[in-house]
Every structure is written in structure tokens, then in C-alpha cells.
Scaffold this motif. Structure first.
Motif, PDB file in Angstrom:
ATOM      1  N   VAL A  75     121.688  63.568  70.506  1.00 31.29           N
ATOM      2  CA  VAL A  75     122.067  63.706  69.106  1.00 31.29           C
ATOM      3  C   VAL A  75     120.849  63.355  68.256  1.00 31.29           C
ATOM      4  CG1 VAL A  75     123.582  62.855  67.275  1.00 31.29           C
ATOM      5  CG2 VAL A  75     124.465  63.111  69.613  1.00 31.29           C
ATOM      6  N   ARG A  76     120.449  64.285  67.396  1.00 34.38           N
ATOM      7  CA  ARG A  76     119.267  64.133  66.537  1.00 34.38           C
ATOM      8  C   ARG A  76     118.002  63.854  67.347  1.00 34.38           C
ATOM      9  NH1 ARG A  76     119.355  60.613  61.527  1.00 34.38           N
ATOM     10  NH2 ARG A  76     117.570  61.977  61.205  1.00 34.38           N
ATOM     11  N   GLY A  77     118.009  64.248  68.605  1.00 37.15           N
ATOM     12  CA  GLY A  77     116.823  64.116  69.431  1.00 37.15           C
ATOM     13  C   GLY A  77     116.552  62.727  69.962  1.00 37.15           C
ATOM     14  N   ARG A  78     117.443  61.739  69.685  1.00 38.06           N
ATOM     15  CA  ARG A  78     117.150  60.375  70.153  1.00 38.06           C
ATOM     16  C   ARG A  78     118.366  59.519  70.483  1.00 38.06           C
ATOM     17  NH1 ARG A  78     116.656  56.544  65.677  1.00 38.06           N
ATOM     18  NH2 ARG A  78     117.250  57.534  63.728  1.00 38.06           N
ATOM     19  N   PHE A  79     119.555  60.075  70.449  1.00 40.34           N
ATOM     20  CA  PHE A  79     120.753  59.308  70.809  1.00 40.34           C
ATOM     21  C   PHE A  79     121.533  60.042  71.893  1.00 40.34           C
ATOM     22  CE2 PHE A  79     119.862  57.879  66.491  1.00 40.34           C
ATOM     23  CZ  PHE A  79     119.979  56.503  66.613  1.00 40.34           C
ATOM     24  N   TYR A  80     121.882  59.300  72.952  1.00 41.14           N
ATOM     25  CA  TYR A  80     122.713  59.875  74.009  1.00 41.14           C
ATOM     26  C   TYR A  80     124.030  59.109  74.035  1.00 41.14           C
ATOM     27  CZ  TYR A  80     124.472  61.562  78.434  1.00 41.14           C
ATOM     28  OH  TYR A  80     125.267  62.132  79.392  1.00 41.14           O
ATOM     29  N   ASP A  81     125.123  59.837  73.819  1.00 41.63           N
ATOM     30  CA  ASP A  81     126.455  59.237  73.707  1.00 41.63           C
ATOM     31  C   ASP A  81     127.276  59.600  74.938  1.00 41.63           C
ATOM     32  OD1 ASP A  81     128.932  58.286  72.997  1.00 41.63           O
ATOM     33  OD2 ASP A  81     129.009  59.287  71.051  1.00 41.63           O
ATOM     34  N   LEU A  82     127.605  58.602  75.758  1.00 37.08           N
ATOM     35  CA  LEU A  82     128.402  58.858  76.958  1.00 37.08           C
ATOM     36  C   LEU A  82     129.785  59.410  76.623  1.00 37.08           C
ATOM     37  CD1 LEU A  82     127.689  55.832  79.357  1.00 37.08           C
ATOM     38  CD2 LEU A  82     126.760  58.140  79.471  1.00 37.08           C
ATOM     39  N   ALA A  83     130.286  59.088  75.430  1.00 35.08           N
ATOM     40  CA  ALA A  83     131.615  59.569  75.042  1.00 35.08           C
ATOM     41  C   ALA A  83     131.655  61.089  74.943  1.00 35.08           C
ATOM     42  CB  ALA A  83     132.039  58.943  73.720  1.00 35.08           C
ATOM     43  N   LYS A  84     130.533  61.704  74.597  1.00 34.07           N
ATOM     44  CA  LYS A  84     130.498  63.166  74.447  1.00 34.07           C
ATOM     45  C   LYS A  84     130.635  63.887  75.787  1.00 34.07           C
ATOM     46  CE  LYS A  84     128.050  63.492  70.053  1.00 34.07           C
ATOM     47  NZ  LYS A  84     129.227  64.076  69.379  1.00 34.07           N
ATOM     48  N   SER A  85     130.358  63.194  76.874  1.00 36.87           N
ATOM     49  CA  SER A  85     130.529  63.785  78.205  1.00 36.87           C
ATOM     50  C   SER A  85     131.727  63.171  78.936  1.00 36.87           C
ATOM     51  CB  SER A  85     129.258  63.590  79.048  1.00 36.87           C
ATOM     52  OG  SER A  85     128.968  62.207  79.213  1.00 36.87           O
ATOM     53  N   ASP A  86     132.565  62.458  78.170  1.00 30.96           N
ATOM     54  CA  ASP A  86     133.763  61.811  78.727  1.00 30.96           C
ATOM     55  C   ASP A  86     133.424  60.890  79.892  1.00 30.96           C
ATOM     56  OD1 ASP A  86     135.577  63.058  76.942  1.00 30.96           O
ATOM     57  OD2 ASP A  86     135.579  64.868  78.165  1.00 30.96           O
ATOM     58  N   THR A  87     132.287  60.206  79.775  1.00 34.26           N
ATOM     59  CA  THR A  87     131.867  59.263  80.800  1.00 34.26           C
ATOM     60  C   THR A  87     132.169  57.844  80.342  1.00 34.26           C
ATOM     61  OG1 THR A  87     130.079  60.725  81.515  1.00 34.26           O
ATOM     62  CG2 THR A  87     129.923  58.418  82.169  1.00 34.26           C
ATOM     63  N   ALA A  88     132.849  57.093  81.192  1.00 31.74           N
ATOM     64  CA  ALA A  88     133.204  55.722  80.853  1.00 31.74           C
ATOM     65  C   ALA A  88     132.726  54.774  81.947  1.00 31.74           C
ATOM     66  CB  ALA A  88     134.711  55.589  80.668  1.00 31.74           C
ATOM     67  N   LEU A  89     132.192  53.634  81.526  1.00 27.34           N
ATOM     68  CA  LEU A  89     131.815  52.583  82.466  1.00 27.34           C
ATOM     69  C   LEU A  89     133.024  51.674  82.701  1.00 27.34           C
ATOM     70  CD1 LEU A  89     128.229  51.727  81.125  1.00 27.34           C
ATOM     71  CD2 LEU A  89     128.932  53.476  82.783  1.00 27.34           C
ATOM     72  N   ALA A  90     132.869  50.729  83.607  1.00 23.62           N
ATOM     73  CA  ALA A  90     133.996  49.878  84.004  1.00 23.62           C
ATOM     74  C   ALA A  90     134.160  48.695  83.054  1.00 23.62           C
ATOM     75  CB  ALA A  90     133.790  49.378  85.427  1.00 23.62           C
ATOM     76  N   ALA A  91     135.370  48.492  82.581  1.00 21.53           N
ATOM     77  CA  ALA A  91     135.652  47.324  81.746  1.00 21.53           C
ATOM     78  C   ALA A  91     135.355  46.051  82.531  1.00 21.53           C
ATOM     79  CB  ALA A  91     137.117  47.341  81.318  1.00 21.53           C
ATOM     80  N   GLY A  92     134.602  45.137  81.886  1.00 27.76           N
ATOM     81  CA  GLY A  92     134.230  43.888  82.538  1.00 27.76           C
ATOM     82  C   GLY A  92     132.991  43.986  83.408  1.00 27.76           C
ATOM     83  N   GLY A  93     132.457  45.199  83.591  1.00 28.56           N
ATOM     84  CA  GLY A  93     131.293  45.374  84.446  1.00 28.56           C
ATOM     85  C   GLY A  93     130.002  44.971  83.769  1.00 28.56           C
ATOM     86  N   THR A  94     129.008  44.567  84.567  1.00 31.48           N
ATOM     87  CA  THR A  94     127.682  44.203  84.077  1.00 31.48           C
ATOM     88  C   THR A  94     126.680  45.239  84.570  1.00 31.48           C
ATOM     89  OG1 THR A  94     128.276  41.858  84.190  1.00 31.48           O
ATOM     90  CG2 THR A  94     125.944  42.373  83.960  1.00 31.48           C
TER      91      THR A  94
END
Length: 251
Positions: free
Chosen positions: A199-218
Motif C-alpha cells: 500500500v503506497r509502496g511501503r505498507f504491507y497489510d496481512l489483513a488484505k490477504s486474510d492472513t492471521a497470526l496466532a493469538a498470544g504468539g510471540t
């Protein structure tokens, strides 16, 4: 929404945290303001070049302002009667929806003259928006000497917390983003950041690819030679939640 009176607006600009741009605006309106020297020497005056808030949305024709721009304290934003801007404050976690009027960006919140403002506190961790050098040092401090799959101890330094399952990564240029979970072996993602994925050449949003990390994960995210450590809150929400609650900066 709450309308701010000009009295409250002027009182804020006269406070020690006011900045030169705010004083200049008052002078333009023919109202006396504190001398710039006093404001500059007062405690809590923001450093030049340090972003105070990020623009999470823009509606209408707002000159010089775009989605995911950073704005510094003292910035003056002029909005048409139907123009709306959403600001997420990196330090205070206030998320403001402002329509119309003149906006003066503060260190932790905005003041609005002849406009309306709806201010909501959102879940965010100011430490998550550290610059790349600080973030690399943070990652090294937290994870130095840890065995694979070992989580940071409660007594030691803790990585900043994100409150969205899908972080937004700010990158300097296209590269390969590696996201690796450190408290559980086997979860690793390598994402080639190219053109349209940013986005605008410098932001990558995992939400746009429906990618989610694990709640509580490090996790540790790596981009080139830079690393950022972070933890996903146990109650983190899915989807495109407010950017200030899930922003990771590789600036």
C-alpha cells in the motif's frame, strides 16, 4: 460527536505542550499566543521529525494528506465542511474521526476549531511503533540466548504487543519479509513484497490477504538485516482493526 469550543481550543494551544505551528495559527487569527521560545523550552515539546499520529483514513479533498501518512505535532490541517480525516495517535492510542474545521495535531490528541471530533481510545502499545534501529535492539534484547520454542520470561524484557491478528508492516523498500514464531517451533512465513502487494509502496497489510497470526504468539519479523520482535495479544481481533493497534515499523 463532540464539538470543541474555541475556548477549549485556545486553552490547549496556550498550554506548555503547544508547538510553534499552533502559535502561528493563532497569530493568523489575530489572537495572542505564547512566545515560541517559551513553548520550545517547555517540557514535553515534541522533537522535530518524530511522528505523533498516522492517517488511518481520508474522505474528501484534503490537501497534502493521504492514507497512512505520518503527521507531526504542530501540523495544521484544514478541512472542508464535508472532509473527514481519521488520525491514530501512536503514543496515547486515541483514534480520532474529525470532520470539517481546522485541526492542530498535538503530541497525544488533536484540537479542532469549527469542526467536530469523535475520539475513541483503542488498544495499542506505543512500543510497537519504534523505529528500525530501536526495534532491532529490542529484538536482540528479548531473544538473545533463547532456545528455539522458548518464550520470553515474565521477569525479562517483553516485546511490544499488537492487538490485531494481522499486523501492518511498514517497509523501506520491497524485499522478503520473514515472520517466524519464537514460542512455538514450526510456524514460519516468507513473503516476497513486490509492487502491488504494498500500500503506497511501503505498507504491507496481512489483513488484505486474510492472513492471521496466532493469538498470544510471540514473533520476530525480519526484513533484510533488520528485525522486530512483537507479541500478539491473547484477545487480539481479526481483520482490518485500527492501524495503531497492529503497526510494525521497518522505517
Amino acid at each position: 460527536m463532540k464539538r470543541l469550543t474555541s475556548t477549549k481550543w485556545l486553552a490547549w494551544l496556550a498550554a506548555p505542550s503547544a508547538v510553534t505551528a499552533g502559535a502561528a495559527l493563532l497569530l493568523g487569527l489575530g489572537v495572542a499566543a505564547p512566545p515560541p521560545a517559551a513553548a520550545q523550552s517547555a517540557a514535553g515539546v515534541p522533537l522535530a521529525g518524530v511522528p505523533a499520529a498516522v492517517v488511518e483514513d481520508v474522505k474528501g479533498k484534503v490537501s497534502g494528506l493521504e492514507f497512512m501518512d505520518y503527521v507531526e505535532a504542530g501540523r495544521v490541517i484544514k478541512l472542508g465542511t464535508k472532509d473527514t480525516v481519521v488520525l491514530g495517535y501512536l503514543k496515547s492510542c486515541w483514534r480520532e474521526t474529525i470532520t470539517g474545521g481546522t485541526v492542530v495535531v498535538g503530541t497525544e490528541s488533536s484540537l479542532v476549531h469549527l469542526g467536530t471530533i469523535d475520539r475513541v481510545k483503542v488498544a495499542c502499545d506505543p512500543a510497537a511503533t519504534l523505529g528500525s534501529r530501536q526495534a532491532t535492539e529490542s529484538a536482540a534484547t528479548v531473544f538473545r540466548g533463547m532456545a528455539p520454542g522458548q518464550a520470553p520470561g515474565a521477569e525479562g524484557p517483553q516485546p511490544p504487543v499488537l492487538y490485531g491478528l494481522s499486523p501492518v508492516f511498514e517497509v523501506k523498500e520491497p524485499d522478503t519479509l520473514v515472520i517466524e514464531r519464537t514460542d512455538k517451533v514450526g510456524e514460519r512465513r516468507a513473503i516476497a513484497l513486490r509492487g502491488k502487494t504494498l500500500v503506497r509502496g511501503r505498507f504491507y497489510d496481512l489483513a488484505k490477504s486474510d492472513t492471521a497470526l496466532a493469538a498470544g504468539g510471540t514473533y520476530v519479523a525480519s526484513l533484510g538485516g533488520r528485525k522486530v520482535a512483537f507479541r500478539i495479544a491473547p484477545d487480539a481481533r481479526a481483520g482490518a482493526t485500527p492501524a495503531i493497534g497492529r503497526l510494525v515499523r521497518f522505517d
